[in-house]
Design a protein around this motif. Structure first.
Motif, PDB file in Angstrom:
ATOM      1  N   LYS A 133       6.886  -8.382  -7.481  1.00 20.29           N
ATOM      2  CA  LYS A 133       5.957  -8.719  -8.561  1.00 20.29           C
ATOM      3  C   LYS A 133       4.500  -8.438  -8.180  1.00 20.29           C
ATOM      4  O   LYS A 133       3.723  -7.920  -8.991  1.00 20.29           O
ATOM      5  CB  LYS A 133       6.152 -10.205  -8.900  1.00 20.29           C
ATOM      6  N   GLU A 134       4.132  -8.772  -6.930  1.00 21.91           N
ATOM      7  CA  GLU A 134       2.748  -8.548  -6.473  1.00 21.91           C
ATOM      8  C   GLU A 134       2.335  -7.091  -6.598  1.00 21.91           C
ATOM      9  O   GLU A 134       1.262  -6.760  -7.084  1.00 21.91           O
ATOM     10  CB  GLU A 134       2.602  -8.949  -5.001  1.00 21.91           C
ATOM     11  N   GLY A 135       3.227  -6.222  -6.103  1.00 17.10           N
ATOM     12  CA  GLY A 135       2.913  -4.801  -6.111  1.00 17.10           C
ATOM     13  C   GLY A 135       2.814  -4.238  -7.528  1.00 17.10           C
ATOM     14  O   GLY A 135       1.956  -3.400  -7.821  1.00 17.10           O
ATOM     15  N   LEU A 136       3.686  -4.733  -8.409  1.00 17.21           N
ATOM     16  CA  LEU A 136       3.654  -4.287  -9.808  1.00 17.21           C
ATOM     17  C   LEU A 136       2.348  -4.736 -10.470  1.00 17.21           C
ATOM     18  O   LEU A 136       1.690  -3.977 -11.184  1.00 17.21           O
ATOM     19  CB  LEU A 136       4.871  -4.858 -10.560  1.00 17.21           C
ATOM     20  N   PHE A 137       1.961  -5.978 -10.211  1.00 20.25           N
ATOM     21  CA  PHE A 137       0.713  -6.496 -10.776  1.00 20.25           C
ATOM     22  C   PHE A 137      -0.489  -5.699 -10.266  1.00 20.25           C
ATOM     23  O   PHE A 137      -1.397  -5.337 -11.022  1.00 20.25           O
ATOM     24  CB  PHE A 137       0.557  -7.978 -10.401  1.00 20.25           C
ATOM     25  N   ALA A 138      -0.464  -5.439  -8.947  1.00 19.70           N
ATOM     26  CA  ALA A 138      -1.579  -4.703  -8.334  1.00 19.70           C
ATOM     27  C   ALA A 138      -1.761  -3.342  -8.985  1.00 19.70           C
ATOM     28  O   ALA A 138      -2.877  -2.908  -9.240  1.00 19.70           O
ATOM     29  CB  ALA A 138      -1.339  -4.553  -6.833  1.00 19.70           C
TER      30      ALA A 138
END
Lengths: 204, 204
Positions: free
Chosen positions: B65-70
């Motif tokens: 999720k973090e990478g997608l948000f970033a």
């Protein structure tokens, strides 16, 4: 405070009268000239000429070019010259704390909306960024720093700007908690020493 | 780096294929769901469902999720999880310097344009400000701080944010000289000790 109600008696040439329409005309003219010429390039004479009023009216209504710029372009809720004078009262040893306290007291009072508008103008217009640097860094921060006898004034002034602008961004624009609601004394204790090191401490 | 060219073999349900159209669909869906739900409220499952793809594709293409948000919302040029891991390698005593160096190296590489876009989104949309706080402060700065055993983690995290955001504002957005052109080593020497005090020093 500088919007004195007394009328200057030095008016000589017959253009507009020295009343509130003169004041408004100067603000309008100043916006145009400052954006076109930058802070340093804009002269009081050019602004007054564009407004069709006597140049003496700038001193009368705004206490000088700085005050006119602060109101017309930055829409600051204070006169920068007064702020610089205030900061210079007291010892260099706690100048960092004084700067932090003055910054927070001033912007907390406006609810931060004016600070946000200022940041928005810097992020959307390149010209505004230059003007702001000329004005705030050179005419306030550097002016105060030069009285302290410190070295590397220009670099130190921009370091101070990083901490002040960042504090404003987090407290007023992004409103990150808990910092956005932290009382001024706690903020000054946390940030004052940073500013003090940027003013007079070792930075390399 | 996380955009691996190998194809996961765990795909079970027949929705979209796992190719680059899946990736683009996830980015589109993520923008909508993160804005609607905030970072914490948005689930990988909801994003995948909106994109019409298997939830495993989020890990496959973005490492979580973090990478997608970033990528989808912040358009960051790096994976935040990698940054946090990098910061955690080394002693707490020079964590301030490591944070300063990582910040400057990362944003200098992008020319600062991405940083400016990030600031613009924070100043123009309230929701983006919240999302950014949740994400950068809670999921990177606080996460790193919690490993140091320091007190007042939330306040310290926002203090660190003031110095980092302010440095980015002056260096990349307003581009005040001389700080905008100062080499990274000099910047780290000046700003590192500030961050170190906010991490583990006395702040009251």
């Amino acid at each position: 405070m500088s919007e004195g109600v007394t009328q200057g008696s030095t008016r000589r040439r017959g253009r507009r009268p020295g009343g509130s329409d003169t004041r408004a005309a100067l603000v309008d003219a100043a916006r145009t000239v400052f954006i076109e010429q930058g802070y340093d390039g804009a002269t009081v004479r050019a602004i007054a000429a564009r407004a069709g009023v006597d140049a003496a009216m700038v001193n009368h209504w705004f206490g000088g070019k700085e005050g006119l710029f602060a109101e017309a372009v930055l829409k600051l809720p204070f006169n920068p010259r007064d702020v610089a004078d205030l900061l210079l009262q007291g010892s260099v040893e706690n100048l960092g704390e004084r700067i932090a306290r003055t910054f927070l007291t001033t912007w907390d009072t406006t609810g931060g909306g004016v600070f946000t508008a200022l940041v928005r103008s810097v992020t959307s217009h390149d010209q505004a960024g230059h003007v702001l640097r000329d004005f705030l860094v050179k005419h306030i921060v550097e002016r105060v720093l030069r009285t302290t006898g410190t070295d590397d004034v220009e670099f130190r002034a921009t370091l101070i700007a990083t901490q002040l602008v960042g504090m404003g961004m987090i407290r007023y624009v992004a409103q990150f908690e808990p910092l956005a609601s932290t009382d001024i004394d706690t903020m000054v204790a946390a940030v004052g020493p940073t500013l003090q090191r940027y003013i007079s401490g070792p930075i390399s």
